[in-house]
Design an enzyme around this catalytic site. Structure first.
Site, PDB file in Angstrom:
ATOM      1  N   CYS A 117      34.083  35.029  52.207  1.00 53.82           N
ATOM      2  CA  CYS A 117      32.700  34.567  52.147  1.00 53.82           C
ATOM      3  C   CYS A 117      31.685  35.599  52.660  1.00 53.82           C
ATOM      4  O   CYS A 117      31.321  36.521  51.948  1.00 53.82           O
ATOM      5  CB  CYS A 117      32.559  33.234  52.889  1.00 53.82           C
ATOM      6  N   LYS A 156      38.660  36.567  58.832  1.00 53.13           N
ATOM      7  CA  LYS A 156      37.261  36.835  58.473  1.00 53.13           C
ATOM      8  C   LYS A 156      36.610  37.763  59.490  1.00 53.13           C
ATOM      9  O   LYS A 156      36.557  37.467  60.690  1.00 53.13           O
ATOM     10  CB  LYS A 156      36.502  35.505  58.390  1.00 53.13           C
ATOM     11  N   GLU A 177      37.529  28.995  50.276  1.00 52.60           N
ATOM     12  CA  GLU A 177      37.429  29.098  51.730  1.00 52.60           C
ATOM     13  C   GLU A 177      37.536  27.700  52.343  1.00 52.60           C
ATOM     14  O   GLU A 177      36.959  26.737  51.839  1.00 52.60           O
ATOM     15  CB  GLU A 177      36.092  29.730  52.128  1.00 52.60           C
TER      16      GLU A 177
END
Length: 367
Positions: A240, A199, A125
């Site tokens: 994440c 995300k 990331e």
């Protein structure tokens, strides 16, 4: 660069709420075990598992559970993968304030992983930028414009085509008009952009005395789950914090994913507690592979990553992992194991569709 090699081994109440249509569709610390201990589970082993008989009573029980109704729309069958076995490379990279250096460094790591046999490479990331709200606007790229407007993805496209590999390009800050996203790009072996995941769950956290970070100060949340068919199988993408939301992983499993990839950068507070735990949980819950890739740890950075990039097998077993320094992990994925595990532990046939349901809003609204 240090290398590590391992051999292989939502729920919805029955009283359904009407889903809101999507506007658009797009493709504390615990004692730490030795990270060098690799858990191996022979493919033939089903130790401690009771096989489910095909007797009429068992069939009747399964029928009364209505497992096919536990996922709405119904789960897709696991597709036959283009490759049954292949090597994945996880490139745990150090990240600096020098963007050009970060891009060149990632390129070298991808090339090294490919030279060691990786057909799929995963990056961390935010690998082209320091992980900070101040840095995101400065390092952001216009991915759709390509070329000089997005040197990071231009490199990924060139390398994937030249090496004929699939790249899950970690994530970088993306600029779209006046908005910023934390975005993962997937490039096929032809160098073409196959998918882009923004995300979905932003990292807004406040643990007094430990860590406070608010991605929402600068970033906009993505709106769409992303699953992509590649030369090495069907892959679901998360970034994440997305790994904490089991519904997203379950949607990917219901869409026939073989593997979930999560570029991430867990921190020194939640990393020791949850990083491996969440990976093993997502793999075990859905009986598929989970791969993660973190930046290497830099104790002098404003945000310190935990590291420990890992590959998890469909029984929740740690197949390969590393510590917090830079490393390239090469490990084997064997898709034939998925059916073996699902036959030994037939969760999909035992779900209680008469009691609960997972609703995939995107698929439901696209019908």
């Amino acid at each position: 660069m240090k290398s590590a090699v391992s051999s292989s081994l939502f729920f919805h109440s029955k009283n359904l709420l009407k889903p809101n249509p999507l506007s658009r569709l797009e493709s504390v610390c615990l004692p730490k075990p030795s990270r060098r201990s690799i858990v191996k589970l022979p493919s033939s082993s089903t130790s401690g598992l009771r096989s489910i008989s095909s007797s009429s009573s068992s069939s009747s029980m399964a029928s009364s559970f209505k497992p096919e109704q536990a996922r709405v729309p119904s789960a897709l069958p696991l597709p036959a993968p283009p490759l049954t076995k292949f090597n994945i490379g996880l490139c745990q990279l150090s990240v600096t304030a020098d963007k050009s250096r970060n891009i060149s460094h990632a390129k070298n790591a991808i090339e090294e992983a490919a030279s060691k046999g990786a057909k799929l490479v995963l990056l961390p990331e935010i690998w082209n930028s320091p992980y900070s709200n101040d840095s995101f606007p400065v390092y952001a790229e216009e991915i759709d414009a390509g070329g000089d407007a997005s040197p990071s993805t231009a490199m990924l496209s060139e390398v994937s085509k030249r090496l004929k590999i699939t790249i899950i390009g970690g994530s970088i800050p993306e600029r779209v008009g006046d908005r910023l996203y934390n975005t993962c790009c997937v490039f096929g072996s032809d160098g073409e952009l196959k998918a882009k995941h923004r995300k979905i769950h932003l990292f807004d956290i406040d643990i007094p005395g430990k860590i406070t970070f608010m991605e929402s100060k600068t970033l906009t949340a993505g709106e769409t789950p992303t699953i992509v068919d590649t030369d090495v199988g069907r892959i679901g993408i998360g970034i994440c914090y997305d790994i904490r939301f089991q519904e997203l992983a379950m949607i990917y499993a219901a869409r026939g994913a073989h593997l979930l990839c999560y570029p991430g950068a867990f921190n020194m507070t939640t990393g020791p507690l949850h990083w491996e735990l969440l990976q093993r949980a997502r793999a075990t819950d859905n009986q598929l592979y989970v791969a993660t890739c973190s930046p290497a740890r830099d104790s002098g950075a404003g945000y310190t990553a935990w590291g420990h990039s890992t590959l998890i097998g469909p029984f929740g077993e740690v197949l390969a992992t590393t510590e917090h320094e830079e490393a390239i992990i090469i490990a084997e994925i064997d898709h034939s194991i998925l059916e073996q595990r699902r036959t030994s532990l037939p969760l999909n046939k035992q779900r209680r569709g008469d009691l609960y349901q997972l609703v995939d809003v995107q698929r439901l609204n696209s019908k």
